[in-house]
Design a protein around this motif. Structure first.
Motif, PDB file in Angstrom:
ATOM      1  N   ASP A 298      58.804  30.314  34.755  1.00 58.49           N
ATOM      2  CA  ASP A 298      58.846  31.175  33.763  1.00 58.49           C
ATOM      3  C   ASP A 298      58.088  32.416  33.990  1.00 58.49           C
ATOM      4  OD1 ASP A 298      56.825  29.616  32.700  1.00 58.49           O
ATOM      5  OD2 ASP A 298      57.238  30.033  30.742  1.00 58.49           O
ATOM      6  N   PRO A 299      58.262  33.536  33.419  1.00 58.61           N
ATOM      7  CA  PRO A 299      57.587  34.701  33.425  1.00 58.61           C
ATOM      8  C   PRO A 299      56.349  34.760  32.517  1.00 58.61           C
ATOM      9  CG  PRO A 299      59.334  35.344  32.094  1.00 58.61           C
ATOM     10  CD  PRO A 299      59.406  33.849  32.712  1.00 58.61           C
ATOM     11  N   VAL A 300      55.420  35.841  32.496  1.00 61.07           N
ATOM     12  CA  VAL A 300      54.370  36.033  31.620  1.00 61.07           C
ATOM     13  C   VAL A 300      55.119  37.456  30.658  1.00 61.07           C
ATOM     14  CG1 VAL A 300      52.235  37.105  31.362  1.00 61.07           C
ATOM     15  CG2 VAL A 300      52.377  35.202  32.967  1.00 61.07           C
ATOM     16  N   TRP A 301      55.881  38.254  31.412  1.00 62.08           N
ATOM     17  CA  TRP A 301      56.187  39.505  30.859  1.00 62.08           C
ATOM     18  C   TRP A 301      57.719  39.278  30.560  1.00 62.08           C
ATOM     19  CZ3 TRP A 301      52.604  43.362  30.202  1.00 62.08           C
ATOM     20  CH2 TRP A 301      51.215  43.031  30.860  1.00 62.08           C
ATOM     21  N   PRO A 302      58.178  39.927  29.626  1.00 58.51           N
ATOM     22  CA  PRO A 302      57.727  40.172  28.494  1.00 58.51           C
ATOM     23  C   PRO A 302      57.016  39.030  27.719  1.00 58.51           C
ATOM     24  CG  PRO A 302      59.924  40.266  28.240  1.00 58.51           C
ATOM     25  CD  PRO A 302      59.855  39.830  29.634  1.00 58.51           C
ATOM     26  N   SER A 303      57.414  37.619  28.094  1.00 55.91           N
ATOM     27  CA  SER A 303      57.110  36.420  27.339  1.00 55.91           C
ATOM     28  C   SER A 303      57.512  35.267  28.138  1.00 55.91           C
ATOM     29  CB  SER A 303      57.919  36.373  26.245  1.00 55.91           C
ATOM     30  OG  SER A 303      57.676  35.114  25.677  1.00 55.91           O
ATOM     31  N   PRO A 304      56.442  34.417  28.232  1.00 54.15           N
ATOM     32  CA  PRO A 304      56.831  33.087  28.940  1.00 54.15           C
ATOM     33  C   PRO A 304      58.190  32.619  27.997  1.00 54.15           C
ATOM     34  CG  PRO A 304      54.610  32.992  28.175  1.00 54.15           C
ATOM     35  CD  PRO A 304      55.495  34.411  27.442  1.00 54.15           C
ATOM     36  N   ALA A 305      58.832  31.436  28.543  1.00 53.81           N
ATOM     37  CA  ALA A 305      60.207  30.900  28.199  1.00 53.81           C
ATOM     38  C   ALA A 305      59.987  29.943  27.322  1.00 53.81           C
ATOM     39  CB  ALA A 305      60.907  30.214  29.308  1.00 53.81           C
ATOM     40  N   MET A 306      59.858  30.406  25.937  1.00 52.87           N
ATOM     41  CA  MET A 306      59.548  29.754  24.911  1.00 52.87           C
ATOM     42  C   MET A 306      60.853  29.317  23.788  1.00 52.87           C
ATOM     43  SD  MET A 306      56.293  29.888  24.588  1.00 52.87           S
ATOM     44  CE  MET A 306      55.719  29.913  22.883  1.00 52.87           C
ATOM     45  N   THR A 307      60.716  28.248  23.265  1.00 50.75           N
ATOM     46  CA  THR A 307      61.644  28.038  21.943  1.00 50.75           C
ATOM     47  C   THR A 307      60.985  27.971  20.821  1.00 50.75           C
ATOM     48  OG1 THR A 307      62.978  26.584  23.130  1.00 50.75           O
ATOM     49  CG2 THR A 307      63.154  26.272  20.991  1.00 50.75           C
ATOM     50  N   VAL A 308      60.849  29.293  19.792  1.00 50.62           N
ATOM     51  CA  VAL A 308      59.805  29.139  18.906  1.00 50.62           C
ATOM     52  C   VAL A 308      60.744  28.918  17.691  1.00 50.62           C
ATOM     53  CG1 VAL A 308      58.892  31.416  19.898  1.00 50.62           C
ATOM     54  CG2 VAL A 308      60.666  31.858  18.403  1.00 50.62           C
ATOM     55  N   CYS A 309      59.666  28.260  16.633  1.00 47.14           N
ATOM     56  CA  CYS A 309      60.098  27.932  15.349  1.00 47.14           C
ATOM     57  C   CYS A 309      59.847  28.831  14.199  1.00 47.14           C
ATOM     58  CB  CYS A 309      59.413  26.429  15.171  1.00 47.14           C
ATOM     59  SG  CYS A 309      59.858  25.150  16.410  1.00 47.14           S
ATOM     60  N   HIS A 310      60.648  29.025  13.501  1.00 46.58           N
ATOM     61  CA  HIS A 310      60.484  30.037  12.496  1.00 46.58           C
ATOM     62  C   HIS A 310      60.145  29.335  11.088  1.00 46.58           C
ATOM     63  CE1 HIS A 310      61.411  33.454  14.707  1.00 46.58           C
ATOM     64  NE2 HIS A 310      62.718  32.903  15.001  1.00 46.58           N
ATOM     65  N   ALA A 311      59.768  30.074  10.119  1.00 48.65           N
ATOM     66  CA  ALA A 311      59.197  29.349   9.080  1.00 48.65           C
ATOM     67  C   ALA A 311      60.413  28.803   8.206  1.00 48.65           C
ATOM     68  CB  ALA A 311      58.491  30.384   7.977  1.00 48.65           C
ATOM     69  N   ASP A 312      61.540  29.167   8.160  1.00 44.44           N
ATOM     70  CA  ASP A 312      62.665  28.776   7.709  1.00 44.44           C
ATOM     71  C   ASP A 312      63.237  27.302   8.363  1.00 44.44           C
ATOM     72  OD1 ASP A 312      63.976  29.794   9.747  1.00 44.44           O
ATOM     73  OD2 ASP A 312      65.303  31.178   8.764  1.00 44.44           O
ATOM     74  N   GLY A 313      62.608  26.827   9.546  1.00 42.97           N
ATOM     75  CA  GLY A 313      63.038  25.902  10.235  1.00 42.97           C
ATOM     76  C   GLY A 313      64.109  26.163  11.478  1.00 42.97           C
ATOM     77  N   SER A 314      64.573  27.266  11.454  1.00 41.75           N
ATOM     78  CA  SER A 314      65.426  27.751  12.522  1.00 41.75           C
ATOM     79  C   SER A 314      64.765  27.891  13.886  1.00 41.75           C
ATOM     80  CB  SER A 314      66.083  28.999  12.085  1.00 41.75           C
ATOM     81  OG  SER A 314      65.335  30.017  12.104  1.00 41.75           O
ATOM     82  N   THR A 315      65.144  27.879  15.002  1.00 38.64           N
ATOM     83  CA  THR A 315      64.354  27.907  16.390  1.00 38.64           C
ATOM     84  C   THR A 315      65.223  29.030  17.042  1.00 38.64           C
ATOM     85  OG1 THR A 315      65.755  26.285  17.328  1.00 38.64           O
ATOM     86  CG2 THR A 315      63.992  25.573  16.476  1.00 38.64           C
ATOM     87  N   GLU A 316      64.428  29.679  17.955  1.00 41.46           N
ATOM     88  CA  GLU A 316      65.050  30.507  18.682  1.00 41.46           C
ATOM     89  C   GLU A 316      64.397  30.956  20.089  1.00 41.46           C
ATOM     90  OE1 GLU A 316      64.371  35.699  18.903  1.00 41.46           O
ATOM     91  OE2 GLU A 316      63.651  34.670  17.202  1.00 41.46           O
ATOM     92  N   ASP A 317      65.100  31.069  21.266  1.00 41.68           N
ATOM     93  CA  ASP A 317      64.602  31.032  22.406  1.00 41.68           C
ATOM     94  C   ASP A 317      64.354  32.443  22.745  1.00 41.68           C
ATOM     95  OD1 ASP A 317      65.137  28.346  22.944  1.00 41.68           O
ATOM     96  OD2 ASP A 317      67.124  28.800  24.112  1.00 41.68           O
ATOM     97  N   VAL A 318      62.965  32.704  23.321  1.00 42.21           N
ATOM     98  CA  VAL A 318      62.592  34.030  23.602  1.00 42.21           C
ATOM     99  C   VAL A 318      62.027  33.814  25.005  1.00 42.21           C
ATOM    100  CG1 VAL A 318      61.806  35.031  21.472  1.00 42.21           C
ATOM    101  CG2 VAL A 318      60.208  33.701  22.753  1.00 42.21           C
ATOM    102  N   GLY A 319      62.022  34.933  25.895  1.00 43.18           N
ATOM    103  CA  GLY A 319      61.514  35.027  27.365  1.00 43.18           C
ATOM    104  C   GLY A 319      62.721  34.018  28.105  1.00 43.18           C
TER     105      GLY A 319
END
Ligand SMILES: [Zn+2]
Length: 540
Positions: A298-319
């Protein structure tokens, strides 16, 4: 040739963490470890005597993740770090001065510039823009590497030489940053930097020629010895890196052991040939080793490959990861079928997941006795992933100087992403039973093992702030990650990594025993002597 160390604090790093006071060496090998008298009895009266007078003797540091070939040309490059330079204008002045002294058309390399802590800047206002570099160096192609080594800044001559213009599409896994009119602005992210980086490195090797290059490699090795480093894993060996190591080794000028972690033809390129066994002959000599493939997940720019967890419990893939699961699986399976070790760079938790999936599949489909698969960085891994890595026997190769350099970056990222993880969680990893190897990632982070040791014990970032204090480990635990564990990550624990009879006498004299001083004082420790195979190669 015999050596005798007496009256010291010999931190052996053996299975019992024994602390001895004397060591004897004959013909480059350790022949006795014990008290000073035992050591003395093992050698003759002509042995060179090193009275330690209470100082510490530790195994030579092994740095399993270091970009040695990238820093080899540092003496022939422009130092673009801010500080010590005052800012962008000073960087451009330094490049202009280098260009003035260079023949027309010769590549100019700049190292260490940074637009910020691994965070992309909207509109690139702080970047070294192509037109600014043109003004500084109108007659020379310029490639300035970002301090992250995941981006570079190129001028028009450099872009023209490699054929990048407004019609060039972004390569998969990279971005050619552009201005409002669609013109490339010189900032090249991730795989977009490969062509410029590769062309400039090729030119540097050819311009200076083998004799000068061998001297530069030797000089760089000497710098590493001054920090007590006696073995280095070059974490991305391109064809040019292999070339400079070979020509140095052929001239007998390689004083340390280099492990070549083979990548593809460009810095971030897929290592298809390497995984296919094309570089089995990398294991060329006692000093120059091979047998390991490096994959960037995975890259550093613009973001590492992440699965982020939002406050409402949903998840999102970024990078976006560089590879889909199936692609990376096949690289690992191919390498495994050729008996190769594999190290995968994974920063984000999604990248870590893919890396672990690939190793799990390789363990199942191409089982081997002792593959020692490695994940490099493992920076934003979750507690669940720590447990999974342990269950798969994966070695974690991390770089504690990052804690000093950018400790707050990890904390911020983890908080923003809502992850169940701690920044640089050594306590948690060791308690889970993982084998953790420590290195530097130099020049992306400082090279000094003693700085890493200090960071692991004190948990202080460069600004003095504590970062996840509960993850602190003891000085001996920290030292083990830099010696025996790092040697194991390079399949060398039978040779080096501890002070035991039969092993090579790769030894370091430290001014103080790190296990006897205050955590904050470890920062003040000094490497006073470094031995490789019993030869004193560095002394203050
Ligand atoms: Zn690296």
């Amino acid at each position: 040739m015999e050596l005798l160390f007496t009256g010291g604090r010999v931190l052996t790093m053996d299975a019992l963490d024994r602390i001895a006071s004397g060591v004897a060496v004959r013909d480059g090998r350790i022949v006795a470890v014990g008290d000073s008298e035992e050591a003395r009895r093992a050698v003759g009266p002509d042995a060179t005597h090193v009275p330690l007078q209470g100082r510490a003797l530790v195994p030579g540091f092994c740095d399993p993740h270091n970009h040695f070939s990238m820093t080899t040309f540092e003496p022939r490059s422009v130092d673009c770090r801010v500080p010590p330079l005052a800012g962008k204008a000073a960087v451009l002045d330094a490049i202009a001065a280098a260009a003035d002294g260079s023949p027309e058309g010769q590549w100019i390399w700049g190292l260490g510039f940074s637009t910020g802590v691994y965070e992309p800047v909207a509109g690139d206002p702080d970047a070294l823009l192509r037109w600014e570099l043109d003004e500084a160096a109108p007659r020379n192609p310029v490639c300035v590497m970002d301090s992250s080594y995941h981006a570079c800044y190129a001028n028009s001559a450099a872009l023209t030489l490699v054929g990048i213009d407004r019609t060039t599409p972004d390569p998969p896994g990279g971005e050619i940053r552009r201005d409002d009119r669609g013109e490339p602005n010189g900032l090249l992210w991730e795989r977009a930097m490969d062509v410029v980086h590769h062309a400039s490195m090729r030119s540097y090797v050819d311009t200076f020629g083998p004799d000068v290059v061998a001297d530069l490699v030797q000089q760089n090795a000497q710098r590493h010895l001054s920090h007590g480093i006696t073995s280095v894993g070059d974490a991305l060996v391109m064809p040019e890196s292999a070339e400079i190591y070979r020509l140095t080794d052929e001239r007998g000028k390689l004083p340390i052991v280099i492990h070549q972690m083979r990548g593809g033809p460009g810095f971030f390129a897929a290592p298809e040939d390497a995984a296919g066994g094309a570089f089995i002959e990398d294991d060329v000599s006692d000093r120059l080793r091979g047998g390991i493939v490096k994959i960037f997940m995975d890259p550093v720019w613009p973001s590492p490959a992440m699965t982020v967890c939002h406050a409402d419990g949903s998840t999102e893939d970024v990078g976006a990861p560089y590879y889909g699961q199936e692609e990376v699986d096949h690289l690992v399976l191919d390498a495994a079928s050729h008996g190769l070790q594999v190290a995968i760079h994974c920063i984000g938790n999604r990248a870590v997941e893919q890396g672990l999936n690939a190793f799990e599949r390789a363990l199942r489909e191409t089982p081997r006795d002792d593959p020692r698969y490695r994940i490099e960085h493992f920076s934003l891994a979750t507690s669940e992933q720590i447990e999974r890595a342990r269950s798969l026997g994966v070695i974690i190769s991390h770089q504690p100087p990052f804690l000093n350099a950018i400790g707050e970056y990890f904390e911020t990222r983890i908080t923003q992403a809502g992850l169940d993880s701690r920044p640089i969680p050594y306590r948690e990893m060791l308690d889970a039973g993982l084998t953790v190897a420590s290195g530097s990632d130099f020049p992306c982070a400082p090279v000094e093992p003693l700085l890493g040791l200090y960071s692991l014990v004190s948990r202080r970032a460069g600004d003095g702030q504590l970062v996840a204090e509960e993850q602190a480990i003891s000085p001996l635990e920290a030292l083990r990650t830099y010696t025996l564990n790092s040697a194991a990550a390079m399949f060398r624990e039978h040779e080096v990594g501890s002070i035991e009879v039969g092993k090579r006498a790769d030894l370091v004299v430290l001014s103080h025993d790190p296990s006897l001083v205050n955590a904050d004082f470890i920062r003040q420790l000094v490497v006073q002597q470094t031995y490789v195979d019993g030869d004193l190669l560095y002394a203050v």
